[in-house]
Design a protein around this motif. Structure first.
Motif, short mmCIF file in Angstrom:
data_model
loop_
_atom_site.label_atom_id
_atom_site.label_comp_id
_atom_site.label_asym_id
_atom_site.label_seq_id
_atom_site.Cartn_x
_atom_site.Cartn_y
_atom_site.Cartn_z
N THR A 189 -8.00 -1.52 7.16
CA THR A 189 -7.49 -2.03 5.89
C THR A 189 -6.24 -2.86 6.13
O THR A 189 -5.24 -2.35 6.65
CB THR A 189 -7.15 -0.87 4.93
OG1 THR A 189 -8.31 -0.08 4.72
CG2 THR A 189 -6.64 -1.40 3.59
N THR A 190 -6.30 -4.13 5.77
CA THR A 190 -5.10 -4.97 5.85
C THR A 190 -5.22 -6.09 4.82
O THR A 190 -6.32 -6.49 4.42
CB THR A 190 -4.90 -5.54 7.26
OG1 THR A 190 -3.57 -6.06 7.38
CG2 THR A 190 -5.91 -6.62 7.60
N GLY A 191 -4.07 -6.58 4.36
CA GLY A 191 -4.04 -7.62 3.34
C GLY A 191 -4.43 -7.11 1.97
O GLY A 191 -4.72 -7.91 1.07
N SER A 192 -4.40 -5.82 1.78
CA SER A 192 -4.86 -5.22 0.54
C SER A 192 -3.72 -4.65 -0.29
O SER A 192 -2.63 -4.42 0.22
CB SER A 192 -5.87 -4.10 0.83
OG SER A 192 -7.02 -4.60 1.45
N THR A 193 -4.00 -4.41 -1.56
CA THR A 193 -3.07 -3.74 -2.45
C THR A 193 -3.77 -2.54 -3.06
O THR A 193 -4.87 -2.67 -3.61
CB THR A 193 -2.59 -4.67 -3.57
OG1 THR A 193 -1.91 -5.79 -3.00
CG2 THR A 193 -1.65 -3.93 -4.52
N ILE A 194 -3.14 -1.38 -2.93
CA ILE A 194 -3.63 -0.17 -3.60
C ILE A 194 -2.82 0.00 -4.88
O ILE A 194 -1.59 -0.03 -4.86
CB ILE A 194 -3.50 1.07 -2.70
CG1 ILE A 194 -4.44 0.95 -1.51
CG2 ILE A 194 -3.81 2.34 -3.49
CD1 ILE A 194 -4.42 2.14 -0.58
N PHE A 195 -3.50 0.17 -5.98
CA PHE A 195 -2.85 0.29 -7.28
C PHE A 195 -2.72 1.76 -7.69
O PHE A 195 -3.73 2.46 -7.78
CB PHE A 195 -3.63 -0.49 -8.35
CG PHE A 195 -3.57 -1.98 -8.16
CD1 PHE A 195 -2.59 -2.73 -8.77
CD2 PHE A 195 -4.49 -2.62 -7.34
CE1 PHE A 195 -2.52 -4.11 -8.59
CE2 PHE A 195 -4.44 -3.99 -7.14
CZ PHE A 195 -3.45 -4.74 -7.78
N VAL A 196 -1.48 2.17 -7.92
CA VAL A 196 -1.20 3.52 -8.42
C VAL A 196 -0.34 3.33 -9.67
O VAL A 196 0.86 3.54 -9.67
CB VAL A 196 -0.47 4.37 -7.36
CG1 VAL A 196 -0.30 5.80 -7.85
CG2 VAL A 196 -1.25 4.36 -6.04
N GLU A 197 -1.00 2.85 -10.75
CA GLU A 197 -0.25 2.42 -11.92
C GLU A 197 -0.94 2.81 -13.22
O GLU A 197 -0.73 2.20 -14.26
CB GLU A 197 0.00 0.91 -11.90
CG GLU A 197 -1.05 0.06 -11.24
CD GLU A 197 -2.40 0.06 -11.91
OE1 GLU A 197 -2.67 -0.82 -12.73
OE2 GLU A 197 -3.22 0.96 -11.61
N GLY A 198 -1.77 3.87 -13.13
CA GLY A 198 -2.40 4.37 -14.33
C GLY A 198 -3.42 3.44 -14.94
O GLY A 198 -3.85 3.64 -16.07
N GLY A 199 -3.81 2.40 -14.20
CA GLY A 199 -4.79 1.45 -14.72
C GLY A 199 -4.19 0.30 -15.51
O GLY A 199 -4.92 -0.43 -16.17
N ARG A 200 -2.89 0.10 -15.42
CA ARG A 200 -2.26 -0.96 -16.22
C ARG A 200 -2.77 -2.35 -15.84
O ARG A 200 -3.12 -3.15 -16.71
CB ARG A 200 -0.75 -0.90 -16.07
CG ARG A 200 -0.03 -2.01 -16.83
CD ARG A 200 1.45 -1.80 -16.79
NE ARG A 200 2.17 -3.04 -17.05
CZ ARG A 200 3.46 -3.18 -16.83
NH1 ARG A 200 4.17 -2.19 -16.40
NH2 ARG A 200 4.06 -4.34 -17.06
N VAL A 201 -2.84 -2.65 -14.55
CA VAL A 201 -3.31 -3.95 -14.11
C VAL A 201 -4.84 -4.00 -14.12
O VAL A 201 -5.44 -4.96 -14.59
CB VAL A 201 -2.77 -4.29 -12.70
CG1 VAL A 201 -3.37 -5.59 -12.19
CG2 VAL A 201 -1.25 -4.39 -12.73
N GLY A 202 -5.46 -2.95 -13.62
CA GLY A 202 -6.90 -2.94 -13.46
C GLY A 202 -7.68 -2.93 -14.76
O GLY A 202 -8.85 -3.32 -14.80
N THR A 203 -7.05 -2.51 -15.85
CA THR A 203 -7.78 -2.43 -17.12
C THR A 203 -7.19 -3.34 -18.20
O THR A 203 -7.45 -3.16 -19.38
CB THR A 203 -7.77 -0.98 -17.67
OG1 THR A 203 -6.42 -0.59 -17.97
CG2 THR A 203 -8.37 -0.02 -16.66
N ILE A 204 -6.40 -4.32 -17.77
CA ILE A 204 -5.77 -5.20 -18.74
C ILE A 204 -6.82 -5.94 -19.56
O ILE A 204 -7.83 -6.40 -19.03
CB ILE A 204 -4.82 -6.19 -18.03
CG1 ILE A 204 -3.98 -6.96 -19.07
CG2 ILE A 204 -5.60 -7.17 -17.17
CD1 ILE A 204 -2.84 -7.77 -18.43
N ALA A 205 -6.60 -5.99 -20.87
CA ALA A 205 -7.58 -6.63 -21.77
C ALA A 205 -7.48 -8.14 -21.66
O ALA A 205 -6.42 -8.69 -21.43
CB ALA A 205 -7.33 -6.18 -23.19
#
Length: 259
Positions: free
Chosen positions: A243-259
């Motif tokens: 794994t390299t060049g990646s971002t892991i999101f630990v933000e409660g879904g704020r970015v991943g579920t943005i409308a």
């Protein structure tokens, strides 16, 4: 046969962590040490660092050395690397958690992003990662197991005015992460950990009240700082060796579920 959990061990590896305060930085430093890493922890408050280092050194895992430093000052970052070499040897892990440049409406709105705020945001949020990568490159080239981890922010993906300097610098950090991942492979993996609305105990901080941060994410609550630890462990060692060049999101879904 080795246990799958051995992939998460960090025995004998040296880690440098910036921005180690009573939040994500403290929890990650303690987790790395518990897994066997020796840690050089830094922030601007020596008293707080001394307390954290003492707790780590009493825990029976890896050792800790505390160094008061400003992540925006190149000479201070070099002191961290020199201290790591002096006490523990080659650096394997860099966890860039220091952050700067946030302004709020009460500070004067958009134009509170002064030249000084912009400079501080770029120095701490972008150049610290660049500088520490350069300063530890020879170590990581030699042992071939380097891991650079930079703490991202939702503000680098979704605007949070009036904190424009902060958001732009975090967006730049995302591209720097991908650029370094390309140039430092295969001896060093470079990734980001995007944390969202978090506090040491999961309760909304006074500075966040009225901003509706928790309501913006899918889980609808603030995160506790220790909820970022699992992802930080994953990115540090052999468990994420591809794994390299990646971002892991630990933000409660704020970015991943943005409308």
């Amino acid at each position: 046969m080795k246990s799958v959990l051995d992939r998460f061990r960090l025995d004998g590896r040296t880690a440098i962590l910036t921005g180690v305060g009573p939040g994500v930085g403290e929890h990650v430093a303690k987790a790395y040490a518990e897994l066997g890493a020796n840690v050089v922890i830094s922030a601007r408050s020596q008293d707080r660092l001394d307390r954290i280092a003492a707790e780590i050194n009493a825990g029976g895992g890896g050792r800790a050395v505390a160094v008061a430093a400003d992540a925006g000052v190149k000479g201070d970052l070099q002191r961290l690397v020199d201290t790591a070499h002096e006490h523990f040897g080659p650096v394997y892990i860099v966890f860039n958690n220091a952050a700067a440049g946030v302004v709020y409406a009460k500070d004067g709105g958009l134009w509170a992003n002064t030249d000084e705020v912009w400079k501080n945001a770029i120095d701490v949020n972008v150049l610290a990662t660049w500088r520490l990568t350069e300063m530890t490159a020879k170590d990581m080239e030699a042992h071939g197991k380097g891991s650079i981890i930079s703490v991202q922010s939702c503000g680098g993906f979704t605007p949070i005015p009036p904190a424009v300097a902060y958001g732009v610098s975090k967006a730049a950090l995302a591209f720097l992460t991908r650029s370094l991942a390309k140039t430092q492979a295969p001896h060093t993996r470079v990734n980001a950990l995007c944390v969202g609305s978090m506090s040491p105990d999961g309760q909304e901080l006074d500075i966040h009240k009225g901003l509706g941060l928790a309501e913006r994410n899918a889980i609808k609550r603030f995160g506790a700082a220790d909820e970022a630890v699992g992802a930080a462990i994953l990115l540090a060692g052999n468990a994420s060796s591809y794994t390299t060049g990646s971002t892991i999101f630990v933000e409660g879904g704020r970015v991943g579920t943005i409308a």
